[in-house]
Scaffold this active site. Structure first.
Site, mmCIF file in Angstrom:
data_model
loop_
_atom_site.group_PDB
_atom_site.id
_atom_site.type_symbol
_atom_site.label_atom_id
_atom_site.label_comp_id
_atom_site.label_asym_id
_atom_site.label_seq_id
_atom_site.Cartn_x
_atom_site.Cartn_y
_atom_site.Cartn_z
ATOM 1 N N TYR A 69 0.833 -1.215 0.000
ATOM 2 C CA TYR A 69 0.000 0.000 0.000
ATOM 3 C C TYR A 69 0.869 1.267 0.000
ATOM 4 O O TYR A 69 0.494 2.290 -0.582
ATOM 5 C CB TYR A 69 -0.990 -0.029 1.176
ATOM 6 C CG TYR A 69 -2.076 -1.034 0.900
ATOM 7 C CD1 TYR A 69 -2.034 -2.328 1.430
ATOM 8 C CD2 TYR A 69 -3.108 -0.726 0.016
ATOM 9 C CE1 TYR A 69 -2.990 -3.267 1.118
ATOM 10 C CE2 TYR A 69 -4.084 -1.670 -0.301
ATOM 11 C CZ TYR A 69 -4.010 -2.927 0.240
ATOM 12 O OH TYR A 69 -4.953 -3.871 -0.098
ATOM 13 N N ASN A 105 -12.532 2.124 -6.168
ATOM 14 C CA ASN A 105 -11.133 2.536 -6.217
ATOM 15 C C ASN A 105 -10.721 3.198 -4.916
ATOM 16 O O ASN A 105 -11.537 3.823 -4.232
ATOM 17 C CB ASN A 105 -10.885 3.484 -7.398
ATOM 18 C CG ASN A 105 -11.202 2.824 -8.732
ATOM 19 O OD1 ASN A 105 -11.234 1.604 -8.827
ATOM 20 N ND2 ASN A 105 -11.484 3.627 -9.731
ATOM 21 N N HIS A 122 -14.491 0.808 -0.831
ATOM 22 C CA HIS A 122 -13.373 -0.080 -0.490
ATOM 23 C C HIS A 122 -12.256 0.666 0.233
ATOM 24 O O HIS A 122 -11.151 0.135 0.366
ATOM 25 C CB HIS A 122 -12.816 -0.757 -1.747
ATOM 26 C CG HIS A 122 -13.753 -1.770 -2.309
ATOM 27 N ND1 HIS A 122 -13.604 -2.275 -3.586
ATOM 28 C CD2 HIS A 122 -14.839 -2.381 -1.791
ATOM 29 C CE1 HIS A 122 -14.570 -3.155 -3.810
ATOM 30 N NE2 HIS A 122 -15.345 -3.230 -2.742
ATOM 31 N N GLY A 189 -15.602 0.853 -15.943
ATOM 32 C CA GLY A 189 -14.247 0.353 -15.662
ATOM 33 C C GLY A 189 -14.162 -0.683 -14.568
ATOM 34 O O GLY A 189 -13.236 -0.659 -13.759
ATOM 35 N N ASN A 216 -17.080 -0.078 -20.404
ATOM 36 C CA ASN A 216 -15.912 -0.872 -20.033
ATOM 37 C C ASN A 216 -15.106 -1.198 -21.282
ATOM 38 O O ASN A 216 -15.633 -1.199 -22.402
ATOM 39 C CB ASN A 216 -16.367 -2.167 -19.327
ATOM 40 C CG ASN A 216 -15.297 -2.715 -18.406
ATOM 41 O OD1 ASN A 216 -14.796 -2.019 -17.525
ATOM 42 N ND2 ASN A 216 -14.910 -3.959 -18.643
HETATM 43 C C1 BV8 Z 1 -17.632 -8.909 1.575
HETATM 44 C C2 BV8 Z 1 -9.423 -3.004 -1.839
HETATM 45 C C3 BV8 Z 1 -18.960 -9.782 3.295
HETATM 46 C C4 BV8 Z 1 -8.085 -3.634 -1.858
HETATM 47 C C5 BV8 Z 1 -10.828 -4.602 -2.875
HETATM 48 C C6 BV8 Z 1 -16.323 -16.137 -0.389
HETATM 49 C C7 BV8 Z 1 -15.932 -15.803 0.904
HETATM 50 C C8 BV8 Z 1 -15.928 -14.488 1.376
HETATM 51 C C9 BV8 Z 1 -16.301 -13.469 0.545
HETATM 52 C C10 BV8 Z 1 -16.653 -13.840 -0.743
HETATM 53 C C11 BV8 Z 1 -16.694 -15.139 -1.225
HETATM 54 N N1 BV8 Z 1 -17.105 -15.135 -2.530
HETATM 55 C C12 BV8 Z 1 -17.323 -13.880 -2.877
HETATM 56 C C13 BV8 Z 1 -17.057 -13.101 -1.807
HETATM 57 C C14 BV8 Z 1 -17.150 -11.726 -1.710
HETATM 58 C C15 BV8 Z 1 -15.812 -11.129 -2.029
HETATM 59 C C16 BV8 Z 1 -15.628 -11.229 -3.520
HETATM 60 O O1 BV8 Z 1 -16.370 -10.635 -4.245
HETATM 61 N N2 BV8 Z 1 -14.626 -12.013 -3.951
HETATM 62 C C17 BV8 Z 1 -14.441 -12.178 -5.389
HETATM 63 C C18 BV8 Z 1 -12.950 -12.160 -5.726
HETATM 64 C C19 BV8 Z 1 -15.122 -13.451 -5.826
HETATM 65 N N3 BV8 Z 1 -15.984 -9.763 -1.606
HETATM 66 C C20 BV8 Z 1 -15.571 -9.393 -0.398
HETATM 67 O O2 BV8 Z 1 -14.891 -10.063 0.328
HETATM 68 C C21 BV8 Z 1 -16.071 -8.024 0.012
HETATM 69 N N4 BV8 Z 1 -16.622 -8.109 1.333
HETATM 70 O O3 BV8 Z 1 -18.190 -9.620 0.786
HETATM 71 O O4 BV8 Z 1 -17.961 -8.873 2.880
HETATM 72 C C22 BV8 Z 1 -19.132 -9.610 4.728
HETATM 73 C C23 BV8 Z 1 -20.395 -9.730 5.244
HETATM 74 C C24 BV8 Z 1 -20.565 -9.588 6.595
HETATM 75 C C25 BV8 Z 1 -19.480 -9.321 7.420
HETATM 76 C C26 BV8 Z 1 -18.209 -9.186 6.877
HETATM 77 C C27 BV8 Z 1 -18.025 -9.327 5.532
HETATM 78 C C28 BV8 Z 1 -14.959 -7.012 0.046
HETATM 79 C C29 BV8 Z 1 -14.412 -6.833 -1.347
HETATM 80 C C30 BV8 Z 1 -13.441 -5.684 -1.356
HETATM 81 C C31 BV8 Z 1 -12.043 -6.208 -1.534
HETATM 82 N N5 BV8 Z 1 -11.151 -5.081 -1.719
HETATM 83 N N6 BV8 Z 1 -10.096 -3.521 -2.975
HETATM 84 C C32 BV8 Z 1 -7.198 -2.827 -2.732
HETATM 85 O O5 BV8 Z 1 -7.650 -2.009 -3.546
HETATM 86 O O6 BV8 Z 1 -6.009 -3.055 -2.576
HETATM 87 S S1 BV8 Z 1 -11.415 -5.310 -4.283
HETATM 88 C C33 BV8 Z 1 -10.533 -4.798 -5.636
HETATM 89 O O7 BV8 Z 1 -11.259 -5.291 -6.758
HETATM 90 C C34 BV8 Z 1 -10.474 -3.309 -5.904
HETATM 91 O O8 BV8 Z 1 -11.223 -2.524 -5.013
HETATM 92 C C35 BV8 Z 1 -11.071 -3.184 -7.276
HETATM 93 O O9 BV8 Z 1 -11.604 -1.957 -7.530
HETATM 94 C C36 BV8 Z 1 -12.074 -4.224 -7.147
HETATM 95 C C37 BV8 Z 1 -12.844 -4.636 -8.287
HETATM 96 O O10 BV8 Z 1 -11.973 -4.777 -9.350
HETATM 97 P P1 BV8 Z 1 -12.189 -3.806 -10.593
HETATM 98 O O11 BV8 Z 1 -12.264 -2.412 -10.081
HETATM 99 O O12 BV8 Z 1 -13.316 -4.320 -11.364
HETATM 100 O O13 BV8 Z 1 -10.814 -3.965 -11.313
HETATM 101 P P2 BV8 Z 1 -10.419 -5.091 -12.372
HETATM 102 O O14 BV8 Z 1 -8.956 -4.957 -12.630
HETATM 103 O O15 BV8 Z 1 -10.975 -6.404 -11.926
HETATM 104 O O16 BV8 Z 1 -11.218 -4.690 -13.690
HETATM 105 C C38 BV8 Z 1 -10.905 -3.478 -14.355
HETATM 106 C C39 BV8 Z 1 -11.827 -3.408 -15.554
HETATM 107 O O17 BV8 Z 1 -11.570 -2.182 -16.235
HETATM 108 C C40 BV8 Z 1 -11.591 -4.531 -16.577
HETATM 109 O O18 BV8 Z 1 -12.845 -5.106 -16.928
HETATM 110 C C41 BV8 Z 1 -10.968 -3.814 -17.790
HETATM 111 O O19 BV8 Z 1 -11.432 -4.358 -19.002
HETATM 112 C C42 BV8 Z 1 -11.513 -2.423 -17.612
HETATM 113 N N7 BV8 Z 1 -10.643 -1.377 -18.172
HETATM 114 C C43 BV8 Z 1 -9.289 -1.350 -18.214
HETATM 115 N N8 BV8 Z 1 -8.894 -0.193 -18.786
HETATM 116 C C44 BV8 Z 1 -10.013 0.514 -19.097
HETATM 117 C C45 BV8 Z 1 -11.132 -0.239 -18.697
HETATM 118 N N9 BV8 Z 1 -12.398 0.183 -18.877
HETATM 119 C C46 BV8 Z 1 -12.570 1.387 -19.458
HETATM 120 N N10 BV8 Z 1 -11.538 2.172 -19.869
HETATM 121 C C47 BV8 Z 1 -10.258 1.770 -19.696
HETATM 122 N N11 BV8 Z 1 -9.247 2.561 -20.115
#
Ligand code: BV8
Length: 243
Positions: A69, A105, A122, A189, A216
């Site tokens: 970070y 973000n 987040h 995005g 996106n």
């Molecule tokens: C929660 C901070 C519940 C860190 C982040 C099983 C067990 C436990 C939980 C889960 C589970 N299954 C699912 C979950 C939920 C889990 C989850 O979703 N997991 C996923 C991986 C399956 N989520 C959680 O754990 C969340 N909490 O569920 O809590 C709970 C309930 C009760 C009590 C307690 C808890 C918390 C999730 C947050 C995690 N933290 N970020 C950090 O930033 O370091 S997530 C991380 O991913 C970032 O925040 C990021 O923003 C986020 C999402 O990713 P994207 O933003 O979409 O980024 P990505 O690279 O993936 O995609 C970018 C896109 O942009 C692409 O599509 C690309 O094509 C496009 N792009 C690129 N360039 C351009 C563009 N588009 C337009 N123009 C361009 N130029």
């Protein structure tokens, strides 16, 4: 402030939509040079999520996590908002405060482009939180385990003010209120991989009749849930949509 041209999309939106929600993800900051997560060479290509963005990771290797970070926080000084951020700022101005930005973000580029009504679900790179007294501090420089909390003075207590996997996102009550009355939902995005953010598009359609647009680089995981999808760079598509 320029008034939107009669017949433009924003002019039509002005009279049609009163509760606009824009969800942004890493893709809107990509053109500013901020690494995304899941694209080739993205942040998760260098680190496994489990190694840097979970409470267990921090408990097991706080130095690695603080460094992950610190590096991203330092990068904020080298990047600027791009045309996509600025287009959303203009949308907020044109629609007289009826636009909320919910961002996944943790950078500060929406703020620096002049946007307001921003919900950082987040967390924020420019903040650290004390695990002892729960105070949240604005933070610009590196943070180390031995850095003392400015409020309670304890060491080995400061953590990034970031929501890790398995942690509850911030402001979920406020977000739910915004989604309940949303009439236009624009997703920009994001790959639609991470919940609960990835579920917002279905939420607004279940509780109301929101029009939904995906902007996106490519189809996201949730593209089929959107009424409209425009694929390309946010820095091109948002100004074209809004101006
Ligand atoms: C929660 C901070 C519940 C860190 C982040 C099983 C067990 C436990 C939980 C889960 C589970 N299954 C699912 C979950 C939920 C889990 C989850 O979703 N997991 C996923 C991986 C399956 N989520 C959680 O754990 C969340 N909490 O569920 O809590 C709970 C309930 C009760 C009590 C307690 C808890 C918390 C999730 C947050 C995690 N933290 N970020 C950090 O930033 O370091 S997530 C991380 O991913 C970032 O925040 C990021 O923003 C986020 C999402 O990713 P994207 O933003 O979409 O980024 P990505 O690279 O993936 O995609 C970018 C896109 O942009 C692409 O599509 C690309 O094509 C496009 N792009 C690129 N360039 C351009 C563009 N588009 C337009 N123009 C361009 N130029």
């Amino acid at each position: 402030m320029r008034g939107s041209k009669r017949g433009s999309l924003v002019f039509e939106w002005k009279t049609t939509f009163k509760n606009v929600v824009v969800l942004t993800g890493a893709g809107i900051s990509a053109e500013s040079g901020v690494a995304t997560f899941r694209d080739n060479g993205g942040l998760w290509a260098e680190h496994r999520i489990e190694d840097v963005a979970t409470p267990d990771a921090f408990a097991m290797n706080p130095v690695l996590v603080q460094d992950f970070y610190n590096k991203r926080r330092a990068q904020l000084k080298e990047v600027e908002p791009n045309a996509g951020h600025r287009a959303l700022t203009r949308l907020q101005q044109e629609l007289d405060g009826n636009v909320t930005i919910i961002t996944q973000n943790v950078d500060d580029l929406h703020e620096r482009s002049g946007s307001h009504d921003i919900i950082h679900m987040h967390g924020e790179l420019r903040k650290v939180r004390c695990r002892a007294c729960a105070t949240v501090h604005q933070w610009q420089e590196d943070c180390f385990q031995e850095t003392a909390c400015p409020t309670c003075g304890r060491q080995v207590v400061l953590r990034p003010h970031i929501v890790w996997f398995g942690e509850m996102p911030f402001y979920m009550d406020l977000i739910t209120q915004k989604l309940q009355v949303c009439d236009l939902f624009i997703s920009v995005g994001t790959s639609g991989n991470v919940y609960p953010a990835a579920g917002f598009v279905t939420h607004v359609q279940q509780v109301g009749h929101a029009h939904t647009i995906e902007i996106n680089l490519e189809s996201s995981e949730g593209v089929s849930y959107f009424a409209e999808a425009r694929h390309g760079r946010a820095g091109d598509l948002l100004p074209a949509l809004i101006d």
